[in-house]
Scaffold this motif. Structure first.
Motif, PDB file in Angstrom:
ATOM      1  N   THR A  78       0.731  -1.114  -0.096  1.00 46.23           N
ATOM      2  CA  THR A  78       0.002  -0.163   0.075  1.00 46.23           C
ATOM      3  C   THR A  78       0.935   1.272  -0.154  1.00 46.23           C
ATOM      4  O   THR A  78       1.996   1.157   0.555  1.00 46.23           O
ATOM      5  CB  THR A  78      -0.999   0.028   1.339  1.00 46.23           C
ATOM      6  N   PHE A  79       0.267   2.227  -0.556  1.00 49.05           N
ATOM      7  CA  PHE A  79       1.212   3.677  -0.438  1.00 49.05           C
ATOM      8  C   PHE A  79       0.386   4.810  -0.478  1.00 49.05           C
ATOM      9  O   PHE A  79      -1.037   4.781  -0.874  1.00 49.05           O
ATOM     10  CB  PHE A  79       2.057   3.596  -1.700  1.00 49.05           C
ATOM     11  N   GLU A  80       1.010   5.799  -0.263  1.00 51.22           N
ATOM     12  CA  GLU A  80       0.290   7.275  -0.460  1.00 51.22           C
ATOM     13  C   GLU A  80       1.106   8.012  -1.184  1.00 51.22           C
ATOM     14  O   GLU A  80       2.304   7.643  -1.191  1.00 51.22           O
ATOM     15  CB  GLU A  80       0.086   7.759   0.879  1.00 51.22           C
ATOM     16  N   ALA A  81       0.574   9.037  -2.082  1.00 53.49           N
ATOM     17  CA  ALA A  81       1.449   9.824  -2.941  1.00 53.49           C
ATOM     18  C   ALA A  81       1.224  11.279  -2.785  1.00 53.49           C
ATOM     19  O   ALA A  81       0.338  11.745  -2.421  1.00 53.49           O
ATOM     20  CB  ALA A  81       1.179   9.424  -4.482  1.00 53.49           C
ATOM     21  N   VAL A  82       2.574  11.957  -2.739  1.00 50.39           N
ATOM     22  CA  VAL A  82       2.299  13.392  -2.677  1.00 50.39           C
ATOM     23  C   VAL A  82       3.038  13.762  -4.052  1.00 50.39           C
ATOM     24  O   VAL A  82       4.297  13.401  -4.262  1.00 50.39           O
ATOM     25  CB  VAL A  82       2.868  14.184  -1.388  1.00 50.39           C
ATOM     26  N   THR A  83       2.913  15.278  -4.202  1.00 45.53           N
ATOM     27  CA  THR A  83       3.694  15.984  -5.364  1.00 45.53           C
ATOM     28  C   THR A  83       4.262  17.201  -4.409  1.00 45.53           C
ATOM     29  O   THR A  83       3.474  17.880  -3.766  1.00 45.53           O
ATOM     30  CB  THR A  83       2.759  16.047  -6.447  1.00 45.53           C
ATOM     31  N   VAL A  84       5.624  17.356  -4.724  1.00 43.49           N
ATOM     32  CA  VAL A  84       6.134  18.495  -4.202  1.00 43.49           C
ATOM     33  C   VAL A  84       6.943  19.261  -5.409  1.00 43.49           C
ATOM     34  O   VAL A  84       7.147  18.710  -6.306  1.00 43.49           O
ATOM     35  CB  VAL A  84       7.265  18.258  -3.136  1.00 43.49           C
ATOM     36  N   PRO A  85       7.095  20.695  -5.247  1.00 38.32           N
ATOM     37  CA  PRO A  85       7.974  21.318  -6.281  1.00 38.32           C
ATOM     38  C   PRO A  85       9.294  20.565  -6.540  1.00 38.32           C
ATOM     39  O   PRO A  85       9.991  19.999  -5.654  1.00 38.32           O
ATOM     40  CB  PRO A  85       7.983  22.604  -5.539  1.00 38.32           C
ATOM     41  N   ALA A  86       9.523  20.811  -7.847  1.00 39.37           N
ATOM     42  CA  ALA A  86      11.034  20.219  -8.167  1.00 39.37           C
ATOM     43  C   ALA A  86      11.953  21.000  -7.754  1.00 39.37           C
ATOM     44  O   ALA A  86      11.852  22.188  -7.690  1.00 39.37           O
ATOM     45  CB  ALA A  86      10.889  19.753  -9.624  1.00 39.37           C
ATOM     46  N   PRO A  87      13.173  20.420  -7.106  1.00 40.31           N
ATOM     47  CA  PRO A  87      14.420  21.226  -6.497  1.00 40.31           C
ATOM     48  C   PRO A  87      14.648  22.450  -7.397  1.00 40.31           C
ATOM     49  O   PRO A  87      15.048  23.527  -7.349  1.00 40.31           O
ATOM     50  CB  PRO A  87      15.222  20.400  -6.228  1.00 40.31           C
ATOM     51  N   SER A  88      14.921  21.948  -8.765  1.00 37.88           N
ATOM     52  CA  SER A  88      15.402  23.075  -9.688  1.00 37.88           C
ATOM     53  C   SER A  88      14.096  24.000 -10.047  1.00 37.88           C
ATOM     54  O   SER A  88      14.579  25.103 -10.745  1.00 37.88           O
ATOM     55  CB  SER A  88      15.974  22.313 -10.923  1.00 37.88           C
ATOM     56  N   ASN A  89      13.110  23.818  -9.793  1.00 43.93           N
ATOM     57  CA  ASN A  89      11.952  24.733  -9.900  1.00 43.93           C
ATOM     58  C   ASN A  89      11.832  26.056  -8.775  1.00 43.93           C
ATOM     59  O   ASN A  89      11.480  26.981  -8.991  1.00 43.93           O
ATOM     60  CB  ASN A  89      10.763  24.090 -10.147  1.00 43.93           C
ATOM     61  N   CYS A  90      12.358  25.589  -7.476  1.00 47.65           N
ATOM     62  CA  CYS A  90      12.310  26.373  -6.297  1.00 47.65           C
ATOM     63  C   CYS A  90      13.256  26.578  -5.817  1.00 47.65           C
ATOM     64  O   CYS A  90      13.971  27.812  -5.392  1.00 47.65           O
ATOM     65  CB  CYS A  90      11.068  26.150  -5.539  1.00 47.65           C
ATOM     66  N   LEU A  91      14.085  25.631  -5.291  1.00 41.91           N
ATOM     67  CA  LEU A  91      15.189  25.781  -4.248  1.00 41.91           C
ATOM     68  C   LEU A  91      16.352  26.324  -4.834  1.00 41.91           C
ATOM     69  O   LEU A  91      17.035  27.254  -4.302  1.00 41.91           O
ATOM     70  CB  LEU A  91      15.338  24.538  -3.466  1.00 41.91           C
ATOM     71  N   ALA A  92      16.514  26.120  -5.894  1.00 41.81           N
ATOM     72  CA  ALA A  92      17.837  26.350  -6.784  1.00 41.81           C
ATOM     73  C   ALA A  92      17.521  27.943  -6.943  1.00 41.81           C
ATOM     74  O   ALA A  92      18.544  28.653  -6.568  1.00 41.81           O
ATOM     75  CB  ALA A  92      18.037  25.822  -8.130  1.00 41.81           C
ATOM     76  N   ARG A  93      16.376  28.427  -7.298  1.00 40.99           N
ATOM     77  CA  ARG A  93      16.144  29.817  -7.555  1.00 40.99           C
ATOM     78  C   ARG A  93      16.397  30.622  -6.383  1.00 40.99           C
ATOM     79  O   ARG A  93      16.504  31.823  -6.185  1.00 40.99           O
ATOM     80  CB  ARG A  93      14.849  30.108  -8.236  1.00 40.99           C
TER      81      ARG A  93
END
Length: 73
Positions: free
Chosen positions: A40-55
């Motif tokens: 069994t699993f759950e899924a979440v979507t997070v911002p891609a590192p190069s989309n937010c943290l690198a900026r």
């Protein structure tokens, strides 16, 4: 194993979408493999590192193919 605990794992899929079509295929493959393994699993979507943290300057640009993972108990 502790008494009263289910031995089967329950996983968290963390998806950082960068290229939508590739992310879709990876997610489908992961879900199919987990279903075949009866996990069994759950899924979440997070911002891609190069989309937010690198900026923001918090992390260097890691690119879209870098996987950061951590085991969750």
């Amino acid at each position: 194993m502790r008494p009263g605990h289910d031995p089967s794992p329950h996983l968290l899929l963390v998806e950082a979408r960068y290229y939508g079509h590739i992310s879709d295929l990876l997610r489908q493959g992961a879900e199919r493999a987990l279903a075949e393994a009866a996990v069994t699993f759950e899924a979440v979507t997070v911002p891609a590192p190069s989309n937010c943290l690198a900026r923001s300057g918090s992390l260097p640009n890691l690119g879209s193919s870098t996987v950061l993972s951590r085991s969750v108990a």
